[in-house]
Design an enzyme around this catalytic site. Structure first.
Site, mmCIF file in Angstrom:
data_model
loop_
_atom_site.group_PDB
_atom_site.id
_atom_site.type_symbol
_atom_site.label_atom_id
_atom_site.label_comp_id
_atom_site.label_asym_id
_atom_site.label_seq_id
_atom_site.Cartn_x
_atom_site.Cartn_y
_atom_site.Cartn_z
ATOM 1 N N ASP A 101 20.594 -13.411 90.695
ATOM 2 C CA ASP A 101 19.874 -13.211 91.498
ATOM 3 C C ASP A 101 20.291 -14.646 92.746
ATOM 4 O OD1 ASP A 101 17.636 -13.288 94.003
ATOM 5 O OD2 ASP A 101 16.196 -12.850 92.177
ATOM 6 N N ASN A 121 34.865 -14.240 88.712
ATOM 7 C CA ASN A 121 34.399 -14.543 90.362
ATOM 8 C C ASN A 121 34.710 -16.075 91.123
ATOM 9 O OD1 ASN A 121 31.723 -16.725 90.864
ATOM 10 N ND2 ASN A 121 31.666 -15.923 88.605
ATOM 11 N N MET A 178 32.341 -16.966 93.969
ATOM 12 C CA MET A 178 31.740 -17.076 94.582
ATOM 13 C C MET A 178 31.218 -18.051 95.638
ATOM 14 S SD MET A 178 31.237 -13.072 94.168
ATOM 15 C CE MET A 178 29.504 -13.401 94.892
ATOM 16 N N PHE A 203 28.964 -20.585 95.278
ATOM 17 C CA PHE A 203 27.757 -20.656 95.232
ATOM 18 C C PHE A 203 26.714 -20.240 96.453
ATOM 19 C CE2 PHE A 203 27.613 -25.141 92.710
ATOM 20 C CZ PHE A 203 27.577 -24.404 91.436
ATOM 21 N N ASN A 247 18.584 -23.124 89.050
ATOM 22 C CA ASN A 247 20.045 -23.621 88.537
ATOM 23 C C ASN A 247 20.318 -23.969 90.313
ATOM 24 O OD1 ASN A 247 22.848 -23.729 88.497
ATOM 25 N ND2 ASN A 247 22.584 -22.655 86.117
ATOM 26 N N SER A 297 30.723 -25.070 87.626
ATOM 27 C CA SER A 297 31.238 -23.942 88.094
ATOM 28 C C SER A 297 32.604 -24.398 88.612
ATOM 29 C CB SER A 297 30.428 -23.285 89.100
ATOM 30 O OG SER A 297 31.415 -22.677 89.884
ATOM 31 N N ASN A 327 34.423 -22.837 90.957
ATOM 32 C CA ASN A 327 35.265 -22.636 92.252
ATOM 33 C C ASN A 327 34.242 -23.369 93.605
ATOM 34 O OD1 ASN A 327 35.543 -20.053 91.285
ATOM 35 N ND2 ASN A 327 33.628 -19.758 90.380
ATOM 36 N N THR A 328 33.222 -24.615 93.245
ATOM 37 C CA THR A 328 33.832 -25.679 94.249
ATOM 38 C C THR A 328 33.888 -27.181 93.960
ATOM 39 O OG1 THR A 328 31.242 -25.397 94.299
ATOM 40 C CG2 THR A 328 31.796 -27.026 94.808
ATOM 41 N N LYS A 347 23.697 -27.099 82.624
ATOM 42 C CA LYS A 347 25.324 -26.038 82.494
ATOM 43 C C LYS A 347 26.587 -26.901 82.235
ATOM 44 C CE LYS A 347 25.843 -21.347 83.496
ATOM 45 N NZ LYS A 347 25.679 -20.020 83.730
ATOM 46 N N THR A 367 27.799 -21.735 77.527
ATOM 47 C CA THR A 367 28.356 -21.960 78.527
ATOM 48 C C THR A 367 28.879 -21.170 80.020
ATOM 49 O OG1 THR A 367 30.516 -20.926 78.231
ATOM 50 C CG2 THR A 367 29.242 -23.263 76.690
ATOM 51 N N ASN A 368 29.363 -22.339 80.855
ATOM 52 C CA ASN A 368 29.227 -21.690 82.253
ATOM 53 C C ASN A 368 30.883 -20.490 81.916
ATOM 54 O OD1 ASN A 368 29.268 -21.318 85.245
ATOM 55 N ND2 ASN A 368 28.621 -22.851 85.194
ATOM 56 N N THR A 369 31.413 -20.476 83.017
ATOM 57 C CA THR A 369 32.298 -19.597 82.992
ATOM 58 C C THR A 369 33.683 -20.155 82.797
ATOM 59 O OG1 THR A 369 32.941 -19.628 85.475
ATOM 60 C CG2 THR A 369 32.129 -17.546 84.664
ATOM 61 N N GLY A 397 29.891 -14.155 77.120
ATOM 62 C CA GLY A 397 30.425 -12.829 76.300
ATOM 63 C C GLY A 397 29.801 -12.491 75.556
ATOM 64 N N SER A 452 27.107 -10.745 82.529
ATOM 65 C CA SER A 452 28.505 -9.856 82.945
ATOM 66 C C SER A 452 28.038 -8.512 82.379
ATOM 67 C CB SER A 452 30.150 -10.170 82.322
ATOM 68 O OG SER A 452 29.542 -11.622 83.118
#
Length: 367
Positions: A70, A116, A118, A120, A147, A183, A185-186, A222, A250-252, A305, A327
């Site tokens: 969300d 992913n 994504m 953000f 977050n 993350s 992804n940024t 995080k 942890t994060n991904t 996990g 997940s």
């Protein structure tokens, strides 16, 4: 029933479209008061023995939904209805942004994992703050973590100002606040995990949160599972020095080791953060290292996990005050939290501990 629905419908859909569809139905059910109560009765059984206190918050249980599901705080009540003991929304950035181009979410079904990138995608801190401000607050209002992350177009040199913008807007509505610097992804975001950069950033966020609220808003960071052990130790020491309230671990991961999925498919998917079952071992290792380093002086939230009640229980007895999942929710469906609660209740009774708090770190103490 859900597994049949997943195999017949969701598995054949684009993962992001499937997410939006499922989330729509969750929100719709929660918008009907009688139906919401019925669903909560069936899916969210509450064992009083699971109640716990962490970060100064009274929680119906130790298991929450991790950030990412969300992003904009639009379905908090629906997710609580399904049995999550707390909900972490976001990641939210200073400015709205569309995220990375689609497709950007991929299932690795055999691995029970997701990849992913994504980026953000979210409506920005101003709009989310307005939505949170409009939420009615009652004795049954769910605990909400917020977050926050860096807007993609903001230079690393200006990252602190961007985080402070989100803090100023959102801290007053957060039961706890999380600074996400992990993350993959940024671009450049993980560079902020360097202690010489992270320390001043967290100090400034703490100061800003105190300026805009009349209460202490717990602040956590995080971190990534890909950090070297010595870097994890440095972050733990820094968190203690700053008086941080906790760490989410942890994060991904950007790692791809040990996957059942073919190398060709993994290469075709490309960049992104891997979450789900393959992260289980490393995430537990990071938790154990943080617990040993901080000796219970910080709240530790374990994520990564966690699929079963046994997974959650192992995190708790190895030092996690709280646990989160995401997940596995995709693969297990709406009855997942019911099974998690019942499984944790059974393990708590069998352990001889009176409360979840008593069980935290029990494996470490026994060793």
């Amino acid at each position: 029933m859900y597994k049949l629905l997943f195999n017949l419908v969701f598995k054949k859909m684009d993962p992001e479209k499937a997410h939006h569809l499922a989330f729509f139905w969750i929100r719709l059910a929660a918008s009907v008061p009688g139906l919401r109560s019925l669903v909560r009765l069936v899916l969210a059984p509450r064992d009083p023995r699971l109640r716990t206190t962490a970060l100064g918050l009274d929680l119906p249980g130790p298991f929450g939904l991790g950030a990412g599901f969300d992003k904009n705080g639009i379905g908090i009540d629906g997710l609580s209805m399904l049995g999550f003991d707390f909900v972490e929304i976001g990641t939210i950035t200073g400015e709205p942004q569309p995220g990375n181009p689609e497709p950007r979410l991929f299932r690795l079904v055999e691995d029970r994992a997701l990849i992913n990138r994504m980026g953000f995608n979210n409506q920005g801190s101003a709009r989310v703050a307005a939505r949170l401000a409009a939420r009615p607050h009652t004795s049954s209002t769910p605990v909400v973590g917020v977050n926050i992350g860096k807007t993609k177009v903001v230079d690393e040199a200006d990252a602190t100002a961007d985080y402070l913008k989100s803090t100023e807007r959102l801290a007053r509505y957060a039961d706890y606040l999380v600074v996400n610097v992990s993350s993959p992804n940024t671009p450049g975001l993980r560079n902020l995990q360097a202690v010489k950069v992270l320390g001043p950033l967290l100090w400034d966020v703490r100061k800003k949160a105190d300026e805009v609220t009349s209460r202490h808003v717990p602040l956590l960071v995080k971190i990534a599972p890909d950090l070297a052990d010595e870097d994890i130790d440095e972050i733990a020491d820094m968190a203690l020095h700053l008086g941080l309230d906790g760490i989410i671990c942890t994060n991904t991961t950007i790692g791809r080791e040990g996957l059942k999925e073919s190398a060709e498919r993994i290469e075709e998917i490309g960049a992104g953060g891997l979450s789900g079952a393959p992260l289980k071992e490393r995430s537990l290792e990071v938790l154990q290292r943080l617990r040993a380093r901080t000796e219970g002086r910080l709240v530790l939230i374990a994520v990564g996990g966690i699929e079963t009640a046994e997974d959650a229980w192992q995190r708790i007895v190895h030092g996690a005050d709280l646990v989160q999942g995401y997940s596995a929710f995709i693969y297990e469906g709406p009855f997942w939290m019911r099974r998690m609660h019942k499984g944790l209740s059974a393990r708590l009774r069998a352990s001889g501990h009176r409360t979840i708090a008593d069980a935290v770190g029990a494996a470490v103490k026994a060793g």
